[in-house]
Each structure stands twice: as structure tokens, then as C-alpha cells.
Scaffold this motif. Structure first.
Motif, PDB file in Angstrom:
ATOM      1  N   ALA A   1      -1.464   6.688   8.447  1.00 41.20           N
ATOM      2  CA  ALA A   1      -2.654   6.244   9.173  1.00 41.20           C
ATOM      3  C   ALA A   1      -3.584   5.443   8.263  1.00 41.20           C
ATOM      4  O   ALA A   1      -4.135   4.417   8.682  1.00 41.20           O
ATOM      5  N   CYS A   2      -3.762   5.898   7.030  1.00 43.82           N
ATOM      6  CA  CYS A   2      -4.632   5.185   6.093  1.00 43.82           C
ATOM      7  C   CYS A   2      -4.092   3.785   5.815  1.00 43.82           C
ATOM      8  O   CYS A   2      -4.845   2.800   5.831  1.00 43.82           O
ATOM      9  N   VAL A   3      -2.794   3.680   5.552  1.00 51.62           N
ATOM     10  CA  VAL A   3      -2.183   2.376   5.281  1.00 51.62           C
ATOM     11  C   VAL A   3      -2.311   1.474   6.498  1.00 51.62           C
ATOM     12  O   VAL A   3      -2.667   0.289   6.383  1.00 51.62           O
ATOM     13  N   THR A   4      -2.043   2.008   7.684  1.00 55.70           N
ATOM     14  CA  THR A   4      -2.102   1.206   8.907  1.00 55.70           C
ATOM     15  C   THR A   4      -3.515   0.690   9.167  1.00 55.70           C
ATOM     16  O   THR A   4      -3.705  -0.486   9.528  1.00 55.70           O
ATOM     17  N   CYS A   5      -4.513   1.535   9.003  1.00 55.99           N
ATOM     18  CA  CYS A   5      -5.900   1.117   9.224  1.00 55.99           C
ATOM     19  C   CYS A   5      -6.316   0.036   8.234  1.00 55.99           C
ATOM     20  O   CYS A   5      -7.020  -0.921   8.597  1.00 55.99           O
ATOM     21  N   ILE A   6      -5.890   0.165   6.988  1.00 56.26           N
ATOM     22  CA  ILE A   6      -6.228  -0.836   5.978  1.00 56.26           C
ATOM     23  C   ILE A   6      -5.555  -2.169   6.290  1.00 56.26           C
ATOM     24  O   ILE A   6      -6.175  -3.233   6.223  1.00 56.26           O
ATOM     25  N   VAL A   7      -4.275  -2.120   6.644  1.00 52.39           N
ATOM     26  CA  VAL A   7      -3.548  -3.346   6.980  1.00 52.39           C
ATOM     27  C   VAL A   7      -4.160  -4.004   8.213  1.00 52.39           C
ATOM     28  O   VAL A   7      -4.297  -5.236   8.280  1.00 52.39           O
ATOM     29  N   ASP A   8      -4.553  -3.188   9.194  1.00 54.02           N
ATOM     30  CA  ASP A   8      -5.178  -3.734  10.397  1.00 54.02           C
ATOM     31  C   ASP A   8      -6.478  -4.453  10.064  1.00 54.02           C
ATOM     32  O   ASP A   8      -6.742  -5.556  10.576  1.00 54.02           O
TER      33      ASP A   8
ATOM     34  N   TYR B   1       0.823  -1.215   0.000  1.00 54.09           N
ATOM     35  CA  TYR B   1       0.000   0.000   0.000  1.00 54.09           C
ATOM     36  C   TYR B   1       0.855   1.261   0.000  1.00 54.09           C
ATOM     37  O   TYR B   1       0.473   2.283  -0.571  1.00 54.09           O
ATOM     38  N   THR B   2       2.001   1.171   0.655  1.00 54.38           N
ATOM     39  CA  THR B   2       2.927   2.303   0.613  1.00 54.38           C
ATOM     40  C   THR B   2       3.388   2.585  -0.812  1.00 54.38           C
ATOM     41  O   THR B   2       3.361   3.727  -1.279  1.00 54.38           O
ATOM     42  N   LEU B   3       3.792   1.535  -1.501  1.00 54.67           N
ATOM     43  CA  LEU B   3       4.265   1.694  -2.871  1.00 54.67           C
ATOM     44  C   LEU B   3       3.152   2.196  -3.770  1.00 54.67           C
ATOM     45  O   LEU B   3       3.358   3.086  -4.610  1.00 54.67           O
ATOM     46  N   MET B   4       1.940   1.647  -3.592  1.00 59.91           N
ATOM     47  CA  MET B   4       0.817   2.035  -4.438  1.00 59.91           C
ATOM     48  C   MET B   4       0.469   3.511  -4.263  1.00 59.91           C
ATOM     49  O   MET B   4       0.336   4.257  -5.239  1.00 59.91           O
ATOM     50  N   THR B   5       0.338   3.953  -3.005  1.00 59.05           N
ATOM     51  CA  THR B   5      -0.043   5.349  -2.772  1.00 59.05           C
ATOM     52  C   THR B   5       1.051   6.319  -3.193  1.00 59.05           C
ATOM     53  O   THR B   5       0.766   7.414  -3.695  1.00 59.05           O
ATOM     54  N   THR B   6       2.316   5.915  -3.012  1.00 56.11           N
ATOM     55  CA  THR B   6       3.422   6.799  -3.413  1.00 56.11           C
ATOM     56  C   THR B   6       3.508   6.912  -4.924  1.00 56.11           C
ATOM     57  O   THR B   6       3.755   7.999  -5.465  1.00 56.11           O
ATOM     58  N   LEU B   7       3.305   5.801  -5.628  1.00 51.18           N
ATOM     59  CA  LEU B   7       3.280   5.845  -7.097  1.00 51.18           C
ATOM     60  C   LEU B   7       2.138   6.723  -7.598  1.00 51.18           C
ATOM     61  O   LEU B   7       2.299   7.487  -8.560  1.00 51.18           O
ATOM     62  N   ILE B   8       0.976   6.614  -6.952  1.00 49.23           N
ATOM     63  CA  ILE B   8      -0.155   7.460  -7.345  1.00 49.23           C
ATOM     64  C   ILE B   8       0.171   8.927  -7.112  1.00 49.23           C
ATOM     65  O   ILE B   8      -0.111   9.787  -7.959  1.00 49.23           O
ATOM     66  N   ALA B   9       0.789   9.225  -5.974  1.00 46.57           N
ATOM     67  CA  ALA B   9       1.157  10.614  -5.660  1.00 46.57           C
ATOM     68  C   ALA B   9       2.121  11.168  -6.699  1.00 46.57           C
ATOM     69  O   ALA B   9       1.980  12.312  -7.162  1.00 46.57           O
ATOM     70  N   ALA B  10       3.117  10.373  -7.082  1.00 47.83           N
ATOM     71  CA  ALA B  10       4.078  10.819  -8.098  1.00 47.83           C
ATOM     72  C   ALA B  10       3.406  10.979  -9.453  1.00 47.83           C
ATOM     73  O   ALA B  10       3.729  11.911 -10.212  1.00 47.83           O
ATOM     74  N   SER B  11       2.466  10.104  -9.774  1.00 46.43           N
ATOM     75  CA  SER B  11       1.751  10.200 -11.055  1.00 46.43           C
ATOM     76  C   SER B  11       0.883  11.445 -11.108  1.00 46.43           C
ATOM     77  O   SER B  11       0.817  12.128 -12.141  1.00 46.43           O
ATOM     78  N   ILE B  12       0.206  11.738  -9.999  1.00 50.13           N
ATOM     79  CA  ILE B  12      -0.591  12.968  -9.935  1.00 50.13           C
ATOM     80  C   ILE B  12       0.301  14.190 -10.095  1.00 50.13           C
ATOM     81  O   ILE B  12      -0.036  15.151 -10.794  1.00 50.13           O
ATOM     82  N   ALA B  13       1.455  14.163  -9.443  1.00 54.85           N
ATOM     83  CA  ALA B  13       2.395  15.281  -9.545  1.00 54.85           C
ATOM     84  C   ALA B  13       2.843  15.490 -10.992  1.00 54.85           C
ATOM     85  O   ALA B  13       2.893  16.633 -11.467  1.00 54.85           O
ATOM     86  N   LEU B  14       3.165  14.405 -11.679  1.00 61.31           N
ATOM     87  CA  LEU B  14       3.590  14.539 -13.079  1.00 61.31           C
ATOM     88  C   LEU B  14       2.448  15.074 -13.935  1.00 61.31           C
ATOM     89  O   LEU B  14       2.663  15.929 -14.810  1.00 61.31           O
TER      90      LEU B  14
END
Length: 409
Positions: free
Chosen positions: A388-395, A81-94
Motif C-alpha cells: 500500500a505504501c509503495v502504491t500510494c507513493i507511485v500514484d 521502491y520495492t527494492l529499496m524497502t526490501t533492502l532496508i528490511a533485510a539490512s534491519i534484520a541483519l
């Protein structure tokens, strides 16, 4: 004491920027020479620690995930989830960078003319020579992608060695990273002088009207990228997993406030763990595992800042990027953000490091720095919000998988 130090540093940086503006418009040859020399010295110091920072930060992070089995279960979920959200953030930035085009109608700054020709071939070499011919070559030549490649493959290899050796190696890398960061902290104390030098040189080389609009669009790009990630992407991810974005935000608000004002996701870590347990019902085991890991590798806002800043500063310094090269920066920014330390100005330092290793002049970074204090506050809060979002989802996923939960227990 630390708060006074931070206020004092911010005041010194603002004062240095104002002095730089004054000296730049005065256009005194001797002052310009001094500013250029001091700026070059600061860049040399930054290059000195640039590749070690990237290498040891990624290495200490990945080797600290435990063995491959642990990383494949609970750690794998967090990392996914970390990788997914970070890739999305970078894609939005581009996407926003291309849409707003903050570097439009600029043919390249005069201060970069001597660098651009060499860097065009140097950047292509980045893409072709990802795998170096020797271990020392990437560090000697400042090849960031190759350094990242070495850090990743070495980390994977270390995760397969016996636990006692892996533990010693991981501790060694953490200690080396801590030493490098201490050295970097000493260099950063020279920031007010560097800001004065960069602003003076910058205003001496270009006209004010040629850059004001570009800077405004640059800051707008970063602001929108952060807001879209925080207010649209992450809430949608929570909703998709059956969690309430509003409830999650309210529960994590104390930690988000700490991160915002401290400008550090690491500083907010204890508050974030407690809020997740007491306000959101996250299990203590998941909170203790996920938040420290996310604080180290989950830097959504940092990825967006790195991508937009590197492309913006490089473009204004005369570089051009093909669509493939721009697309590759989504992955470069993501990997760099994962290796970033959750400390004040971490994203700014990483962006400067990448630009320095690409031989791009850093004068514009001195102009960006006075405003970055506000950007840093927002980015730190968004990083903790993503944690927090990643942690709640993993939990929630772990709760629904009792077999996995028992194995990890």
C-alpha cells in the motif's frame, strides 16, 4: 472448507510437535532411527523442488512486467521502491541479528558435524562461482545464487524479444511455476510427519537448556525487525513523500486484517485494491498495476525472516560467516524475497529451500514451524502494508508527472 483444512493442519502440526518432544525425551533408538529416516526423506523432497521454485518464481515475475519501456516507467517506479524497502528490511534484520546475537555461545549442534566442513568451502564457492560454467550446473549442485543469476539475466533477455514470443514464454513460465507449486503443496501435506521427525531428532541430539535462550532471541529478532520496518521505516517513507501514514493505515486496515488472518498477501489483493481506490483515492490504473506486481515482488517481512532464519539455523549448525558473507545475505535475502509467492508459509518454504541447498540440516526448522504460524500472520500484514505504501507513493508521483501519465494511459 479451506478454513477447516487450515485449522486441521495447524492442529496436526502442533500435535506432531508435542509428540516429537515426548519421543525426543524418551530417547528410544528405534524411534530415533525412524525419525532420522523420515526427516531425510522430507529434506530430499524439499531439495527436489527447491531450485525450480526459485528459478520459475523469479522468471515468471520479471518477464510479466511487460517490455523494457513499460518496466522503465511505471513498473520501474514500483520496482525501485520495492527494492529499496526490501533492502532496508533485510539490512534491519541483519543489524538486529548482530545486535541480539541469537546464535551466541553455541559451538555447533552435533547433528551438523558431518556437514559443516564441506559447507564452509561450499559457501565460499557460492560467492566465487556466481556465473556458472553451464546452465544445468546450478540446478544439479543447488547453487542458489547462480540460479538467481540465471533467472535475472534470462528475464532481461526475454523482455527484449518480440511481444508474441515474450507472451508465450511468460505464460509457459507461469504454468511451470504453478505446476511446481502444486507439487510443493503435496509435499507440504507431509509437514506434520516432518515436524515430528525433526523435533524428535533435534531433542535427541541436543540438550534443552542449550537452545531455549537462543530460540527466544531468534524470535525476538524477527519480531523487532518486522515492527521497525512496519512502524518506523514505512511511515517515514510516506511522510517523506508528503503522505499521511495514519490516513494510509486507516484506509488499508480492511486489507491488512484479511492478510493477517488469511496469512496470505495474495488473498488480500482484491480488498487492498478496492481500499486503495475508495479510501485513499489511488487511481484505478495505478492500483490495478501496482498491487498485483507488489503482491508478487514486494516482500519486506519475508526478506527479514529469510536472512535471520538462514543465519541463525546455519550458525547453530556450526557454520561461521565473515562480515562480507553476512553482508552478502542482505542481497540474497532481498532477491529471494522478490521471487517469493504471496502464499501461506511462502517465507518459511524459501528459508528452508535455501538451507537445504546449502546442505544445512533442517531439524531446527521443525522446531520453528509451530511458532511460525503467528509470524506468518504478522509478515503477511506487513507485506500488504508495504504494498500500500509503495502504491500510494507511485500514484502521487504519477499524478505529478502528467506526461508519464498520458504515455501510460
Amino acid at each position: 472448507m479451506s478454513r477447516v483444512s487450515k485449522i486441521s493442519t495447524g492442529t496436526m502440526i502442533s500435535t506432531a510437535a508435542l509428540l516429537g518432544i515426548t519421543c525426543g525425551f524418551m530417547d528410544v533408538p528405534v524411534v530415533n532411527t525412524i525419525a532420522t529416516t523420515l526427516g531425510d526423506l522430507f529434506i530430499r523432497l524439499l531439495k527436489l523442488v527447491s531450485t525450480p521454485i526459485i528459478f520459475f518464481s523469479v522468471l515468471s515475475t520479471l518477464t510479466g512486467m511487460g517490455n523494457l519501456q513499460e518496466a522503465g516507467i511505471l513498473g520501474g517506479r514500483v520496482f525501485r521502491y520495492t527494492l529499496m524497502t526490501t533492502l532496508i528490511a533485510a539490512s534491519i534484520a541483519l543489524s538486529l541479528f548482530l545486535l541480539l546475537d541469537p546464535a551466541n555461545h553455541v559451538q555447533g549442534l552435533d547433528i551438523a558435524n558431518s556437514v559443516v566442513e564441506n559447507q564452509q568451502t561450499g559457501y565460499l564457492k557460492y560467492l566465487v562461482d556466481i556465473i556458472p560454467t553451464s546452465f544445468i550446473e546450478p540446478f544439479a549442485q543447488g547453487q542458489v545464487i547462480s540460479v538467481l543469476f540465471l533467472a535475472v539475466i534470462l528475464s532481461l533477455a526475454i523482455l527484449t524479444v518480440p511481444v508474441e514470443r515474450r507472451t508465450r514464454l511468460q505464460q509457459l513460465f507461469e504454468d511451470l511455476f504453478a505446476a511446481i507449486m502444486k507439487l510443493t503443496a503435496g509435499i507440504l501435506k507431509l509437514l506434520p510427519i516432518a515436524v515430528w521427525a525433526f523435533v524428535t531428532t533435534f531433542l535427541h541430539e541436543i540438550t534443552e537448556e542449550s537452545i531455549v535462550t537462543n530460540l527466544a532471541l531468534y524470535f525476538l529478532s524477527i519480531l523487532l525487525a518486522n515492527l521497525v520496518q512496519a512502524l518506523v521505516v514505512l511511515p517515514l517513507l510516506l511522510s517523506w513523500k508528503g503522505l499521511s501514514p495514519v490516513k494510509t493505515f486507516k484506509g488499508m486496515f480492511p486489507a491488512l486484517s484479511v492478510a493477517f488472518f488469511a496469512k496470505s498477501s495474495s488473498a488480500a489483493l482484491p480488498v487492498a485494491m478496492e481500499a486503495a481506490r475508495s479510501q485513499l483515492g489511488v487511481s484505478e490504473r495505478i492500483a490495478r498495476f501496482s498491487f498485483p506486481l507488489c503482491t508478487t515482488i514486494n516482500m519486506n517481512a519475508c526478506a527479514g525472516f529469510i536472512l535471520i532464519t538462514v543465519l541463525f539455523v546455519s550458525s547453530l549448525n556450526g557454520m561461521s560467516f565473515s562480515p562480507v558473507e553476512m553482508f552478502s545475505w542482505i542481497f540474497i535475502a532481498t532477491i529471494a524475497a522478490i521471487g517469493n509467492a504471496g502464499v501461506p508459509m511462502g517465507c518459511f518454504l524459501l528459508a528452508s529451500t535455501l538451507l537445504a541447498t546449502m546442505n544445512v540440516p533442517l531439524a531446527l526448522m521443525g522446531v520453528i514451524l509451530p511458532v511460525y504460524a503467528l509470524i506468518d500472520m504478522l509478515e503477511s500484514a506487513i507485506n500488504v502494508w508495504s504494498d500500500a505504501c509503495v502504491t500510494c507513493i507511485v500514484d502521487k508521483e504519477t499524478e505529478s508527472s502528467p506526461v508519464v501519465s498520458r504515455q501510460q494511459a
